[in-house]
Design a protein around this motif. Structure first.
Motif, PDB file in Angstrom:
ATOM      1  N   LYS A  41       0.827 -12.119  12.113  1.00  0.00           N
ATOM      2  CA  LYS A  41       0.005 -13.100  11.410  1.00  0.00           C
ATOM      3  C   LYS A  41      -0.939 -12.373  10.482  1.00  0.00           C
ATOM      4  N   ASP A  42      -0.994 -12.808   9.232  1.00  0.00           N
ATOM      5  CA  ASP A  42      -1.954 -12.255   8.272  1.00  0.00           C
ATOM      6  C   ASP A  42      -2.645 -13.402   7.556  1.00  0.00           C
ATOM      7  N   MET A  43      -3.929 -13.205   7.253  1.00  0.00           N
ATOM      8  CA  MET A  43      -4.728 -14.202   6.540  1.00  0.00           C
ATOM      9  C   MET A  43      -5.039 -13.692   5.133  1.00  0.00           C
ATOM     10  N   GLU A  46      -9.965 -16.124  -0.453  1.00  0.00           N
ATOM     11  CA  GLU A  46     -10.343 -16.038  -1.870  1.00  0.00           C
ATOM     12  C   GLU A  46     -11.512 -15.076  -2.053  1.00  0.00           C
ATOM     13  N   GLY A  47     -11.419 -14.207  -3.053  1.00  0.00           N
ATOM     14  CA  GLY A  47     -12.497 -13.246  -3.317  1.00  0.00           C
ATOM     15  C   GLY A  47     -12.383 -11.974  -2.493  1.00  0.00           C
ATOM     16  N   VAL A  48     -11.620 -12.061  -1.382  1.00  0.00           N
ATOM     17  CA  VAL A  48     -11.406 -10.873  -0.545  1.00  0.00           C
ATOM     18  C   VAL A  48      -9.999 -10.320  -0.785  1.00  0.00           C
ATOM     19  N   HIS A  49      -9.006 -11.231  -0.774  1.00  0.00           N
ATOM     20  CA  HIS A  49      -7.615 -10.821  -0.940  1.00  0.00           C
ATOM     21  C   HIS A  49      -7.059 -11.157  -2.317  1.00  0.00           C
ATOM     22  N   TRP A  50      -7.696 -12.042  -3.030  1.00  0.00           N
ATOM     23  CA  TRP A  50      -7.251 -12.309  -4.412  1.00  0.00           C
ATOM     24  C   TRP A  50      -8.459 -12.684  -5.272  1.00  0.00           C
ATOM     25  N   PRO A  51      -8.418 -12.235  -6.542  1.00  0.00           N
ATOM     26  CA  PRO A  51      -9.500 -12.585  -7.464  1.00  0.00           C
ATOM     27  C   PRO A  51      -9.245 -13.978  -8.051  1.00  0.00           C
ATOM     28  N   ARG A  52     -10.284 -14.602  -8.544  1.00  0.00           N
ATOM     29  CA  ARG A  52     -10.191 -15.947  -9.131  1.00  0.00           C
ATOM     30  C   ARG A  52      -9.116 -16.060 -10.191  1.00  0.00           C
ATOM     31  N   GLY A 160      -2.261  -2.865 -10.710  1.00  0.00           N
ATOM     32  CA  GLY A 160      -2.009  -4.276 -11.012  1.00  0.00           C
ATOM     33  C   GLY A 160      -3.277  -5.101 -10.882  1.00  0.00           C
ATOM     34  N   PHE A 161      -4.072  -4.805  -9.860  1.00  0.00           N
ATOM     35  CA  PHE A 161      -5.346  -5.517  -9.658  1.00  0.00           C
ATOM     36  C   PHE A 161      -6.279  -5.260 -10.833  1.00  0.00           C
ATOM     37  N   GLU A 162      -6.329  -4.011 -11.272  1.00  0.00           N
ATOM     38  CA  GLU A 162      -7.214  -3.675 -12.391  1.00  0.00           C
ATOM     39  C   GLU A 162      -6.766  -4.394 -13.664  1.00  0.00           C
ATOM     40  N   SER A 199      -0.734  -1.189   4.429  1.00  0.00           N
ATOM     41  CA  SER A 199      -1.424  -2.342   3.849  1.00  0.00           C
ATOM     42  C   SER A 199      -2.857  -2.013   3.466  1.00  0.00           C
ATOM     43  N   ASP A 200      -3.509  -1.190   4.258  1.00  0.00           N
ATOM     44  CA  ASP A 200      -4.933  -0.906   4.014  1.00  0.00           C
ATOM     45  C   ASP A 200      -5.160   0.384   3.236  1.00  0.00           C
ATOM     46  N   GLY A 201      -4.108   1.137   2.965  1.00  0.00           N
ATOM     47  CA  GLY A 201      -4.223   2.415   2.269  1.00  0.00           C
ATOM     48  C   GLY A 201      -3.426   3.457   3.030  1.00  0.00           C
ATOM     49  N   ASP A 242      -0.075  -1.976  -0.923  1.00  0.00           N
ATOM     50  CA  ASP A 242       1.183  -1.537  -1.544  1.00  0.00           C
ATOM     51  C   ASP A 242       2.435  -1.903  -0.751  1.00  0.00           C
ATOM     52  N   TYR A 243       2.311  -2.085   0.546  1.00  0.00           N
ATOM     53  CA  TYR A 243       3.426  -2.544   1.390  1.00  0.00           C
ATOM     54  C   TYR A 243       4.650  -1.637   1.325  1.00  0.00           C
ATOM     55  N   ALA A 244       4.369  -0.321   1.255  1.00  0.00           N
ATOM     56  CA  ALA A 244       5.412   0.694   1.440  1.00  0.00           C
ATOM     57  C   ALA A 244       5.600   0.896   2.950  1.00  0.00           C
TER      58      ALA A 244
HETATM   59  C1  LIG Z   1     -10.199  -9.548  -4.831  1.00  0.00           C
HETATM   60  C2  LIG Z   1      -9.565  -8.395  -4.142  1.00  0.00           C
HETATM   61  N1  LIG Z   1     -10.284  -7.265  -3.958  1.00  0.00           N
HETATM   62  C3  LIG Z   1      -9.731  -6.226  -3.286  1.00  0.00           C
HETATM   63  C4  LIG Z   1      -8.464  -6.300  -2.803  1.00  0.00           C
HETATM   64  C5  LIG Z   1      -7.873  -5.162  -2.018  1.00  0.00           C
HETATM   65  N2  LIG Z   1      -7.668  -5.491  -0.623  1.00  0.00           N
HETATM   66  C6  LIG Z   1      -8.246  -6.549  -0.031  1.00  0.00           C
HETATM   67  S1  LIG Z   1      -7.763  -6.671   1.587  1.00  0.00           S
HETATM   68  C7  LIG Z   1      -6.805  -5.304   1.485  1.00  0.00           C
HETATM   69  C8  LIG Z   1      -6.033  -4.750   2.656  1.00  0.00           C
HETATM   70  C9  LIG Z   1      -5.062  -5.711   3.268  1.00  0.00           C
HETATM   71  O1  LIG Z   1      -5.761  -6.808   3.825  1.00  0.00           O
HETATM   72  P1  LIG Z   1      -5.747  -7.148   5.363  1.00  0.00           P
HETATM   73  O2  LIG Z   1      -6.071  -5.878   6.123  1.00  0.00           O
HETATM   74  O3  LIG Z   1      -6.792  -8.211   5.544  1.00  0.00           O
HETATM   75  O4  LIG Z   1      -4.370  -7.642   5.658  1.00  0.00           O
HETATM   76  C10 LIG Z   1      -6.866  -4.749   0.209  1.00  0.00           C
HETATM   77  C11 LIG Z   1      -6.159  -3.534  -0.241  1.00  0.00           C
HETATM   78  C12 LIG Z   1      -7.760  -7.498  -3.020  1.00  0.00           C
HETATM   79  N3  LIG Z   1      -6.498  -7.661  -2.531  1.00  0.00           N
HETATM   80  N4  LIG Z   1      -8.318  -8.525  -3.692  1.00  0.00           N
END
Ligand SMILES: Cc1ncc(C[n+]2csc(CCOP(=O)(O)O)c2C)c(N)n1
Ligand SMILES: Nc1ncnc2c1ncn2[C@@H]1O[C@H](COP(=O)(O)OP(=O)(O)OP(=O)(O)O)[C@@H](O)[C@H]1O
Ligand SMILES: [Mg+2]
Length: 290
Positions: A41-43, A46-52, A160-162, A199-201, A242-244
């Motif tokens: 399960k992954d959540m 907005e603003g954390v995982h995707w920009p507006r 891609g984010f940049e 996923s996190d680096g 990056d999901y490698a």
């Molecule tokens: C707006 C915005 N700023 C920064 C990032 C980068 N980012 C956010 S969560 C995450 C790790 C995976 O998440 P999780 O550990 O919650 O599955 C990464 C690399 C983004 N995707 N969107």
């Protein structure tokens, strides 16, 4: 508020079922009725995982892709998904991206739940998979002497984010529409001693693999294949999304897919991770943590 690792550590006392794998893996692995289910399960917030700037069609695609990536890392084939949805603007775009992802990866939507929220949009997905190989690869199986490999590239999501947020010209797709490496994970499962998705680096995820396997992992940072300019190598190893597939296998294994040898597993030494000869004691600064 406690941070993510502290909260997961508290949950470990509650998650004592063997299928939970000590909450130290990409997914739960549940033996039931002669089958082995792989559950994750992954959540996304907005603003954390995707920009507006990002379309909700891309967000829906990515929600499916990041969950299927955890199945890929366990060599599992998708059986179905369940969606947690918060109503708001652009619901039709979300539905369109969801349809595309489900069609592309051939996975059925089995159910879910829908709410309305006054706060930030939040979506979640539970993915159910079936193991294709026993034992199901874990983060904890890396033995000293094995090689460390990466299938896929890192840095593409950062670039891609940049681009998406107005900094540069790179291809946005690695950030907006990642592809889970399902075929590669399935092909690799019989050959690996440990496997996880990045996923996190890369560095923080390698650190987690070393911790789970009770070994030291040595990384040659120059050997890591990049989807970013050389000048951004340090950032690309840490940014994530990056999901490698990161895995360990014996040095003489003949691997069924293309992968770069990026390091070596050693017996537990001074710290979990060594990069280009330098010891790194904790996960701070190695990747993304909530
Ligand atoms: C707006 C915005 N700023 C920064 C990032 C980068 N980012 C956010 S969560 C995450 C790790 C995976 O998440 P999780 O550990 O919650 O599955 C990464 C690399 C983004 N995707 N969107
Ligand atoms: N709220 C929670 N309740 C129960 N288990 C959790 C919770 N949050 C995380 N976990 C568990 O902790 C472990 C590590 O989770 P983590 O989210 O780091 O893995 P991941 O899904 O591979 O990574 P990412 O979220 O970056 O894609 C997994 O076993 C996961 O199921
Ligand atoms: Mg994972």
């Amino acid at each position: 508020m406690v941070d993510e690792p502290a909260f997961i550590q508290s949950l470990r006392a509650l998650a004592t079922h063997p299928a939970a794998r000590g909450l130290a893996d990409d997914a739960a692995v549940l033996e039931i009725g002669g089958e082995t289910l792989v559950l994750t399960k992954d959540m996304m917030v907005e603003g954390v995982h995707w920009p507006r700037e990002q379309s909700l069609a891309d967000v829906a695609w990515k929600l499916v892709a990041v969950n299927l990536s955890d199945l890929a890392a366990k060599g599992a084939e998708p059986v179905g998904v369940m969606l947690g949805y918060a109503l708001g603007a652009n619901d039709a775009a979300f539905l369109e991206g969801l349809r595309e992802a489900l069609d592309t990866f051939g996975v059925p939507l089995l159910g879910g739940d829908t709410v309305a929220t006054p706060g930030q949009r939040t979506f979640s997905l539970t993915a159910i998979g079936r193991a294709t190989h026993a034992p199901v690869p874990s983060r904890g199986g890396a033995p000293a002497g094995d090689g460390l490999y990466l299938c896929g590239l890192v840095g593409g999501a950062m670039m891609g984010f940049e681009a998406l947020t107005g900094l540069g010209e790179a291809d946005e797709a690695p950030f907006t529409r990642p592809t889970p490496l399902l075929a590669q994970g399935r092909a690799l499962a019989p050959h690996v001693s440990a496997m996880m998705d990045v996923s996190d680096g890369l560095l923080i995820d390698a650190w987690r693999m070393a911790q789970a396997s009770k070994v030291t992992i040595r990384i040659d940072s120059t050997a890591v294949p990049l989807a970013a300019p050389e000048a951004r190598r340090g950032d690309a190893l840490r940014w994530g999304d990056d999901y490698a597939l990161l895995f360990t296998a014996s040095s003489d294994a003949s691997l069924p897919v293309e992968a770069a040898r990026i390091g070596t597993v050693d017996a537990q030494g001074e710290a979990a991770l060594q990069i280009d000869g330098e010891w790194l004691s904790g996960p701070e600064g190695l990747g993304y943590q909530h």
